[in-house]
Design a protein around this motif. Structure first.
Motif, mmCIF file in Angstrom:
data_model
loop_
_atom_site.group_PDB
_atom_site.id
_atom_site.type_symbol
_atom_site.label_atom_id
_atom_site.label_comp_id
_atom_site.label_asym_id
_atom_site.label_seq_id
_atom_site.Cartn_x
_atom_site.Cartn_y
_atom_site.Cartn_z
ATOM 1 N N LEU C 227 1.224 5.107 -2.588
ATOM 2 C CA LEU C 227 1.284 6.012 -3.734
ATOM 3 C C LEU C 227 1.880 7.349 -3.303
ATOM 4 C CD1 LEU C 227 0.435 6.457 -6.741
ATOM 5 C CD2 LEU C 227 -1.441 7.788 -5.793
ATOM 6 N N SER C 230 5.575 7.098 -3.180
ATOM 7 C CA SER C 230 6.141 7.154 -4.529
ATOM 8 C C SER C 230 6.204 8.589 -5.032
ATOM 9 C CB SER C 230 5.295 6.347 -5.505
ATOM 10 O OG SER C 230 5.333 5.008 -5.176
ATOM 11 N N ARG C 231 5.113 9.314 -4.822
ATOM 12 C CA ARG C 231 5.091 10.718 -5.264
ATOM 13 C C ARG C 231 6.183 11.518 -4.579
ATOM 14 N NH1 ARG C 231 2.203 11.571 -9.776
ATOM 15 N NH2 ARG C 231 0.843 9.790 -9.745
ATOM 16 N N GLY C 234 9.696 10.607 -5.729
ATOM 17 C CA GLY C 234 9.984 10.976 -7.110
ATOM 18 C C GLY C 234 9.802 12.445 -7.421
ATOM 19 N N LEU C 290 14.246 4.472 -9.094
ATOM 20 C CA LEU C 290 13.245 3.518 -9.572
ATOM 21 C C LEU C 290 13.162 2.319 -8.634
ATOM 22 C CD1 LEU C 290 11.309 3.227 -11.981
ATOM 23 C CD2 LEU C 290 12.979 1.694 -12.995
ATOM 24 N N THR C 293 11.204 3.282 -5.485
ATOM 25 C CA THR C 293 9.750 3.298 -5.689
ATOM 26 C C THR C 293 9.232 1.880 -5.904
ATOM 27 O OG1 THR C 293 10.145 3.845 -8.002
ATOM 28 C CG2 THR C 293 9.493 5.637 -6.573
ATOM 29 N N ASN C 297 6.265 -0.058 -3.947
ATOM 30 C CA ASN C 297 5.102 -0.572 -4.656
ATOM 31 C C ASN C 297 4.873 -2.047 -4.394
ATOM 32 O OD1 ASN C 297 3.670 1.420 -6.207
ATOM 33 N ND2 ASN C 297 5.639 1.801 -7.169
#
Lengths: 310, 259, 311
Positions: C227, C230-231, C234, C290, C293, C297
């Motif tokens: 996570l 991802s943060r 992004g 996208l 990420t 994920n």
């Protein structure tokens, strides 16, 4: 191998305890670093921005002159966007949460929805901006308006509201449902008169946290093309317009706008250091908004944990 | 008939009281633990037998608000295990424990058994190999796992896991081994294996075992103590306790009229 | 008498009869609620549709090979180049700096709160971390540019006014609460019996934490790190404010560089006509973001499945 003597064992323990203590110091250090950052951030903005904390700062429009510039259009814009966001996200989020907890059958549709919600939470916020630019701004023709921005942020915080609604509903024991059904209530009546009221504090907490997140979001709103320099307010319902006509009840929804984070971004990226002062002051105002919303949510949750005993 | 000799003492509780906060859970317990013997603690649930057992390795120190009064004397050195200046970690290094539910660590079978040795700073591979094999043999599980020492311990069956936990406790040559209802989560066959093992182990180590199962106490122990509501009602040789209990309450429990 | 009885019975059976009206209303409500829940699926479909359809236009003008291999990113110049690696390098470098701060700090805080701190410290610390996590990123951007960069320049006078380093450091601080809170949850879910087993062997707190609790909670920890990635990947505003927005293919954190996200902001701030190639680049960039990420994920979900705890 001969067994360790008492002295050797004590030496091993002493070494272990020393490591424990070193780690404790590291833990406290890291925690205090987090605190120091918050304090430094706030202190810096208060000190730098102090000369702007005047009534005029809140009532003036953006200006080329740093000392005359204010945040009127920004805070009004933020409030209006939040209004649209809440209006869209709260009913949708609560309804979706209610559906998933109380109605959904264990089937592939439910599975897809659940996987979707957890994946959406990991999508970068700027991607929502691109979605809104393609769909709301151009496809639907909403333009670079308060409506587009409000809906974008609503989609962004929808997962937060859904998840907190579900958690709040899950905390309600089954006997409440059974009790209601047993006296002949339908599923919807049970939801309406029992589940939703009892889950309300938890839902409210989620809504506040979601809105606090939305009000600080910058990237998606910049992406849909919010302007950075706006010297007018959206038309109030039934006010007179420049061309002599009267504004309709919802004309403000389609108006161009700016919001607090964008105003701060604009001032931060100007080379003239005089605007740093404005950025600091506006940053403090935004922080105050966000932190007080979060504090309310944390307090609500704390109270809920203390009061509710099933 | 042979003259009965009293075995040597390994430990002795003297006027032991224990408090969970305000709640007095153990009331003035006096009881000997004899060396290289199996002593069983029986009694209805909530009678304080686990609380008593966990006092020996100071497990209660892990949680705030717990308080001991009195002494548990540990021999041959005659230390009071509960004394404030005795380090609970040192106590736990001398006293092993096996829990109600098998609790292997999320590591390989080998590393589970080597854990206590590594805690003591032992990292010499040859010593570890040797000790681990010895402990696994001692816990009667060596033949089942010798070819899969690097597998995760959680892949073993419940009974195997519990014997692994016994091996883990044995690897560091504890002076006293505490068993807290070690078979309550196991099927009858696995239970039988553990009971046999306890019988075997008393040649090497003193054992204190909590059990909710009277037959088990009768099968494995040399001495039995009956506890009720935090008090030690009766202590004696297992045969005597089961055949002619002195106290009415013990008799009620053993004959199934209570509990 | 008997007639009365009959009417009574028929009334009773009428009331208990299947009520079509009520049932219809219930079904309608259920359909409405399902519609609300389906919005999330529509959102995903919308995202994929917008990004892919605009990217298709983009890739009809620019070859994918150029997109992936070109070392320049100058979409608005006459001599246009579209090498996304330029933006990816900025994204990866700033994310790496952020993770180097956030992973150790967040993990240490999580272990400290879960294994060492008493309940009072925990009750004070968690809201503080939550507040830190709630600070708007634009405010962090301000902090990076106007507070952290000057401090760094005091120690490293050659550091430029915009740098990936200072943006990455602040981004790391921003991510700490996510890692700390998710990892702490994972560690507190480790059953007490496992800790007791370790303590009963004579382990100290840190030894128990590192050798027993952390391995038992490893999939939760991995999920929190994913996570965090991802943060970081992004994150937009901190980089747009503090890292400069000029495209720069570099692996050196002490340089300014644009990231995928800050490029999108830069284009959005300008006034590009709808449908132009410049307009399409931000969707191609967004799709790349996208996908990055998404890869992390999927990796995270795979890790979680592989090391699923079974206590």
């Amino acid at each position: 191998m001969k067994p360790l003597t008492t002295e050797q064992i004590r030496a091993v323990i002493a070494r272990g305890k020393l490591k424990d203590n070193i780690f404790k110091v590291m833990g406290i250090f890291c925690l205090s670093l987090a605190l120091v950052v918050i304090v430094a951030l706030i202190a810096d903005m208060v000190i730098k921005g102090s000369e702007r904390f005047t009534v005029d700062f809140f009532l003036n429009f953006a200006s080329r002159h740093a000392n005359k510039a204010g945040i009127l259009s920004a805070w009004v814009g933020s409030l209006l966007v939040m209004f649209v966001t809440a209006l869209a996200a709260v009913p949708l989020g609560v309804a979706a949460g209610l559906y998933l907890e109380e109605y959904a059958k264990r089937n592939w549709i439910t599975n897809i929805i659940e996987i979707n919600i957890s994946n959406l939470a990991a999508v970068p916020s700027i991607v929502y901006g691109l979605l809104a630019l393609g769909i709301f701004v151009y496809q639907f023709g909403f333009g670079q308006s308060i409506l587009s921005a409000g809906l974008t942020l609503a989609l962004l915080i929808l997962p937060i509201i859904i998840v907190s609604t579900r958690e709040a509903i899950r905390a309600i024991p089954a006997m409440i449902r059974e009790g209601s059904m047993a006296v002949g209530a339908t599923r919807w009546q049970t939801c309406r008169y029992h589940i939703i009221p009892y889950a309300m504090p938890g839902i409210l907490t989620g809504v506040i946290i979601g809105l606090a997140r939305a009000i600080g979001e910058t990237a998606p709103i910049i992406t849909i093309g919010a302007l950075t320099f706006i010297a007018f307010l959206p038309p109030a319902p039934f006010s007179e317009l420049g061309d002599g006509g009267t504004a309709g009840l919802f004309d403000w929804v389609m108006a161009p706008f700016t919001v607090m984070p964008i105003q701060i971004f604009n001032w931060t990226s100007r080379p003239d250091p005089a605007f740093e002062v404005n950025a600091a002051a506006a940053g403090f105002v935004l922080m105050a908004m966000v932190l007080s919303m979060n504090a309310v949510a944390i307090y609500l949750r704390y109270k809920m944990r203390k009061n509710i005993k099933w | 008939m042979q003259i009965q000799e009293t075995p040597a003492l390994k430990a002795e509780a003297r006027n032991l009281n224990f408090f969970y906060g305000e709640n007095k859970a153990l009331k003035n317990i006096n009881m000997p633990i004899y060396d290289k013997k199996v002593t069983a603690l029986i009694g209805p649930s909530g009678c304080g037998k686990s609380t008593y057992l966990r006092s020996f390795n100071r497990m209660h120190d892990l949680y705030p608000g717990n308080r001991y009064e009195g002494e548990i004397r540990f021999f041959p050195d005659n230390t009071n295990l509960l004394s404030a200046d005795v380090d609970p970690i040192e106590v736990r290094m001398r006293i092993g424990m096996v829990f109600q539910k098998p609790n292997p660590f999320p590591k390989s079978i080998f590393e589970n058994v080597a854990y206590g040795l590594r805690v003591r700073g032992e990292n010499n591979r040859r010593v570890l190999d040797d000790k681990v094999e010895h402990a696994l043999k001692g816990a009667a599980i060596w033949d089942e796992v010798k070819d899969r020492l690097s597998e995760l311990a959680s892949n073993l069956s419940g009974g195997q896991q519990q014997r692994l936990c016994i091996a883990r406790a044995l690897a560091t040559d504890p002076e006293l081994l505490l068993f807290d209802e070690p078979t309550s989560a196991l099927d009858p066959i696995a239970t039988g294996a553990i009971e046999e093992l306890v019988h075997e182990l008393k040649k090497r180590v003193t054992i204190l075992i909590v059990t909710h199962n009277m037959q088990q106490a009768a099968r494995v122990s040399d001495y039995t103590a009956y506890m009720f509501l935090g008090e030690m009602i009766e202590f004696g040789k297992t045969d005597e306790i089961f055949i002619k209990p002195q106290d009415k309450r013990t008799e009620d429990y053993i004959t199934g009229r209570m509990g | 008498m008997s007639a009365n009885n009959t009417t009574d019975l028929s009334q009773v059976s009428n009331r208990l009869a299947y009520n079509a009206m009520r049932n219809w209303k219930e079904k309608l409500i259920e359909a409405i609620l399902l519609g609300a829940a389906a919005i999330s699926v529509l959102t995903t479909i919308g995202i994929v549709y917008v990004l892919v359809s605009e990217s298709v236009h983009f890739f009809s003008n620019v070859s994918i090979v150029d997109f992936l291999t070109d070392t320049q990113w100058t979409p608005l110049f006459d001599d246009a180049h579209f090498g996304i690696m330029v933006l990816i390098s900025g994204t990866l470098v700033s994310s790496a700096v952020a993770l180097l701060v956030a992973v150790p700090m967040g993990t240490i805080i999580a272990i400290y709160l879960s294994e060492f701190a008493d309940s009072r410290v925990r009750e004070i610390s968690k809201p503080i971390l939550e507040l830190l996590g709630g600070i708007p990123t634009i405010v962090f951007g301000y902090f990076a540019l106007l507070v952290v960069t000057p401090i760094l320049q005091y120690f490293f006078p050659t550091l430029p006014g915009f740098s990936l380093l200072s943006a990455g450091l602040v981004m790391g601080i921003m991510i700490v609460p996510y890692i700390a809170s998710l990892s702490e949850d994972a560690m507190r879910a480790v059953p007490m019996s496992m800790r007791e087993g370790a303590y009963a062997m004579g382990s100290t707190k840190l030894y128990t934490a590192i050798h027993v609790v952390v391995p038992a909670a490893i999939s939760g920890l991995a999920a929190s790190y994913i996570l965090a990635i991802s943060r970081a990947v992004g994150e937009t505003m901190i980089l747009a404010v503090a890292a400069g927005m000029q495209p720069n293919l570099t692996w050196n954190p002490a340089e300014p560089a644009a990231t995928i996200t800050s490029y999108i902001v830069q284009v959005a701030l300008g006034d590009l006509p709808h449908g132009s190639i410049g307009y399409q680049t931000i969707f191609a960039a967004g799709l790349t973001l996208l996908l990055i990420t998404l890869v992390f994920n999927i990796l995270g979900q795979w890790l979680r499945a592989k090391y699923r705890e079974n206590y």
